[in-house]
Design an enzyme around this catalytic site. Sequence first.
Site, PDB file in Angstrom:
ATOM      1  N   GLU A  94       7.644   1.106   4.997  1.00 57.71           N
ATOM      2  CA  GLU A  94       7.123   0.030   5.846  1.00 57.71           C
ATOM      3  C   GLU A  94       7.395  -1.284   5.125  1.00 57.71           C
ATOM      4  OE1 GLU A  94       2.872   0.334   6.339  1.00 57.71           O
ATOM      5  OE2 GLU A  94       2.774  -1.340   7.737  1.00 57.71           O
ATOM      6  N   HIS A 140       3.906   7.133   3.769  1.00 63.65           N
ATOM      7  CA  HIS A 140       4.855   6.029   3.593  1.00 63.65           C
ATOM      8  C   HIS A 140       4.416   5.102   2.468  1.00 63.65           C
ATOM      9  CE1 HIS A 140       1.979   4.195   6.563  1.00 63.65           C
ATOM     10  NE2 HIS A 140       2.188   3.094   5.888  1.00 63.65           N
ATOM     11  N   HIS A 197       0.821  -1.209   0.000  1.00 62.48           N
ATOM     12  CA  HIS A 197       0.000   0.000   0.000  1.00 62.48           C
ATOM     13  C   HIS A 197       0.850   1.251   0.000  1.00 62.48           C
ATOM     14  CE1 HIS A 197       0.507  -0.822   4.387  1.00 62.48           C
ATOM     15  NE2 HIS A 197       0.579   0.491   4.506  1.00 62.48           N
TER      16      HIS A 197
END
Length: 136
Positions: A132, A81, A7
């Site tokens: 991430e 992020h 994502h």
Amino acid sequence: MLGRINHVALAVPDLEAAVATYRDTLGVKVSEPKDLPKEGVTTVFVEFAGETAHVELLHPLGENSPIARFLEQNPHGGMHHVCYEVDDVIVARDRLKGEGMRVLGDGEPRIGAHGKPILFLHPKDFHGTLIELQQA
Ligand code: CO
């Protein structure tokens, strides 16, 4: 080492307005807002036809939200992020640490919003973008 993009997370100052933009103006599917008190965020998932990667709209929840600090510096919102999938988050962490990359927090994975182990990597080691890693 990296697998799919899982994502892209976008911090938004007005969650309802952002939902309306994606759902009504851009015509993509959005989830109901979900509160994640431990993360200090409310999230909405934006899904794209035929695509496994999704966009997450992030809005501050509660005090000391990391998103609140981000929005102070980026009052109109912005990309917070990118999340990449890895086969094994510990193997990836150890390899990156061996290359001098910094892992945020105590360096131990925690269980993220998708129920999978995650880690965050220092943006200064990745050209200004918070990364991430999520176990696939
Ligand atoms: Co994320």
